[in-house]
Design a protein around this motif. Structure first.
Motif, PDB file in Angstrom:
ATOM      1  N   THR A 161       0.759  -1.193   0.180  1.00 28.08           N
ATOM      2  CA  THR A 161       0.014  -0.165  -0.071  1.00 28.08           C
ATOM      3  C   THR A 161       0.834   1.396  -0.067  1.00 28.08           C
ATOM      4  O   THR A 161       0.602   2.191  -0.583  1.00 28.08           O
ATOM      5  N   ALA A 247      -6.740  -2.341   1.310  1.00 30.29           N
ATOM      6  CA  ALA A 247      -6.145  -1.212   1.126  1.00 30.29           C
ATOM      7  C   ALA A 247      -5.008  -1.284  -0.246  1.00 30.29           C
ATOM      8  O   ALA A 247      -5.009  -0.273  -1.118  1.00 30.29           O
ATOM      9  N   TYR A 250      -7.345  -1.632  -3.184  1.00 28.58           N
ATOM     10  CA  TYR A 250      -8.112  -0.277  -3.404  1.00 28.58           C
ATOM     11  C   TYR A 250      -6.817   0.609  -4.281  1.00 28.58           C
ATOM     12  O   TYR A 250      -7.160   0.985  -5.341  1.00 28.58           O
ATOM     13  N   LYS A 251      -5.793   0.379  -3.863  1.00 20.62           N
ATOM     14  CA  LYS A 251      -4.768   1.328  -4.572  1.00 20.62           C
ATOM     15  C   LYS A 251      -4.298   0.974  -5.700  1.00 20.62           C
ATOM     16  O   LYS A 251      -4.191   1.611  -6.762  1.00 20.62           O
TER      17      LYS A 251
END
Lengths: 257, 338
Positions: A161, A247, A250-251
């Motif tokens: 992340t 996370a 998502y990134k």
């Protein structure tokens, strides 16, 4: 189907690159090996003096902790490879092919897991040569390696992340350095909590996710299959993995689309 | 047959508000060699990123072989090959491994892939070093390998973002040769470049892009013809007769189509549209007047002149010295007035 194939080919690529830069493997193995050779000598008498070590040698006590320390610091480097792949344009080159998008991430994660297991094996062989042994033998070792790899997977999400967000390998490396020592020493990786640490640190250690995994692996090495400890380790790791990998995903999605 | 690339009113605004592409429209036909010519930061790479599914357009429409860029991107990725501006080859892998990986990601397997890889490595002259790691390659070799990896799956359409920037003249000529060969084999090529000579030599048709807008469209010769003024340079044989030079100048000025005549120590320079057609008239009138021509030459305006004409700027003033052969400064070709 394409997910499996694409993951496989990208895993092989990542692994080939890793094997061809042995200096990276050397440095990441250096620390756990020094711990293993030096600490087991340095603290050999402490284990005998403190009953909280459970009456085992320091080598027996610390080897599971050193295995986890290795997994922890390796996984915190995981993000540096994805930063390279992004900044050198490899990810973009993959993205203009019909490759399954998830495979780009999965291939990387599989390679990281493979690396942790391979390094653990080397450490374990060294520990055996020094006199360490697993009471649960091969099934226990397999279970321990699964826990270690799963643990590495969970923590790699943090570094991935950070890597995907900052695109800076230095930041990822720096973060690894900052997190490793406090989290490692305030866990039960190298010393027992109760009867050894000051009280406040016992509390910290009891919340430290590393402690849970170490305890489970240590049980497998010294006691046998203690299912309660294994279950709580799995629970804690799963919790971390869900947060960190969500996370990451998502990134990653933001970059992919 | 539909156009292989159909772009209408394409706009791309980056997250920070920069409008990199500002409402461009163009079409490319199957098997065409099409070029985007423009300076750094004109929007060339951004356009390629949109056309290759890497960036999502802000507005407008883009279709590749009739497939919508947003809804059919998976289909589009199967038929295109993309070489980005930076050379992207995996330095830790051998040339062959780089090729095989790219093929695998295009769902190619087994002997068919191996054979294809061998063919392409031969095409870009890397057979001898196929099993050496790319880290030992020169810049030109890496660029050729990068090009070969974009061709593994036999794309119908390839996008090349400044494929020769940073290459020495020899490697550049080699890349040109491969590209022409590919185009002959039926591959449509979309190329961006800031080299005038490259666009002139390779592209059948091109668009000139500046500040995210297309400022001119056409074949290189159409574009050059549009701005007119070819240059005719002429030398007469010295016969010792008085006033011959002045008479020659007069004759040129009377020739239909010539807009301006200048004389210098080197001889006479005349400017005209379509000078090629006028040369015969000049020769005839000089012949009738008994003036012998020692030499006569015609040069067309370069794409550099075209760019200047449309944008009022040189394409790379800061790197004028690096430009491939030919004149680099517009004014330099004019002889000094007497």
């Amino acid at each position: 189907m394409s997910l499996l194939y694409d993951t496989w080919y990208l895993f092989v690529r990542a692994l080939t690159k890793l094997i061809r830069t042995p200096i990276l493997l050397f440095f990441s193995l250096l620390q756990p090996i020094i711990f293993l050779l030096l600490f087991t000598q340095l603290f050999s008498k402490i284990a005998a003096a403190f009953p909280s070590f459970g009456g085992v040698s320091y080598l027996a006590f610390a080897t599971p902790g050193i295995l986890l320390q290795n997994a922890f610091s390796s996984s915190l480097q995981s993000g540096t490879s994805i930063v390279d792949d992004l900044n050198l344009g490899y990810v973009q080159k993959f993205l203009v092919t019909p490759v399954n998008r998830s495979a780009i991430l999965l291939g990387r994660l599989c390679c990281d897991a493979f690396r942790v297991v391979a390094q653990s094996l080397i450490i374990l062989v060294l520990a055996y040569l020094l006199g360490f042994s697993f009471t649960t033998e091969v099934p226990g070792i397999l279970a321990a390696f699964f826990l270690i790899a799963y643990f590495g997977f969970a923590w790699s999400g943090i570094s991935l992340t950070i890597g995907l967000t900052t695109r800076s390998a230095e930041t990822v490396f720096g973060l690894g350095g900052i997190l490793t020592f406090p989290l490692l020493f305030m866990s039960t990786a190298l010393v027992p909590a109760k009867g050894f640490m000051p009280n406040w640190m016992v509390t910290v250690s009891s919340y430290n996710p590393i402690s849970y995994t170490v305890n489970a692996v240590r049980d497998l090495a010294l006691k046998g299959f203690v299912f309660g400890d294994i279950a709580s380790a799995l629970l804690v790791i799963t919790g971390i993995a869900l947060v960190t990998q969500a996370a990451t995903l998502y990134k990653f999605r933001k970059i992919v689309s | 047959m539909p156009d292989i690339i159909d772009v209408k009113d394409l706009v791309l605004v980056y997250g920070d508000g920069t409008k990199a592409v500002d409402g461009i429209s163009f079409q490319v036909q199957e098997n065409e060699f099409f070029g985007f010519l423009g300076p750094n930061g004109a929007g060339k790479s951004t356009t390629i990123k949109v056309l290759t599914t890497l960036l999502r357009k802000t507005s407008g429409s883009v279709a590749i072989a009739g497939n919508d860029i947003n809804s059919d991107s998976a289909k589009i990725r199967k038929m295109i090959g993309v070489q980005s501006q930076e050379t992207v080859v995996d330095l830790d892998l051998t040339a062959r491994e780089n090729m095989m990986l790219q093929g695998h990601l295009h769902q190619m397997r087994g002997d068919a892939l191996k054979k294809r890889v061998d063919e392409l490595l031969a095409l870009v002259d890397l057979t001898d070093v196929a099993d050496k790691r790319a880290s030992s390659f020169s810049g030109g070799m890496k660029k050729r390998l990068d090009l070969a990896t974009t061709l593994v799956h036999g794309p119908r359409l390839i996008f090349l973002d400044e494929p020769t920037t940073g290459l020495d003249p020899q490697s550049r000529a080699a890349v040109w040769q491969y590209l022409e060969k590919l185009n002959k084999e039926g591959v449509t090529v979309f190329l961006t470049t800031q080299y005038m000579e490259e666009a002139d030599k390779l592209c059948k048709r091109l668009s000139i892009i500046d500040h995210g807008k297309i400022v001119a469209n056409g074949t290189p010769s159409e574009l050059k013809r549009e701005i007119g003024t070819d240059t005719i340079t002429l030398k007469i044989e010295e016969s010792g007769l008085e006033g011959q030079s002045a008479r020659a100048k007069e004759l040129l000025q009377q020739t239909k189509g010539i807009t301006e005549v200048l004389s210098s120590d080197d001889g006479l320079t005349a400017y005209a549209k379509d000078a090629g057609f006028i040369v015969a008239d000049i020769v005839r009138s000089f012949d009738a007047s008994g003036i012998k021509i020692a030499s006569i030459g015609v040069s067309s305006p370069s794409l550099d002149d075209v760019f200047l004409h449309h944008t009022g700027r040189r394409i790379r003033p800061e790197e004028a010295g690096q430009k491939p052969a030919g004149r680099t400064r517009f004014g330099a070709r004019r002889p000094t007035r007497q």
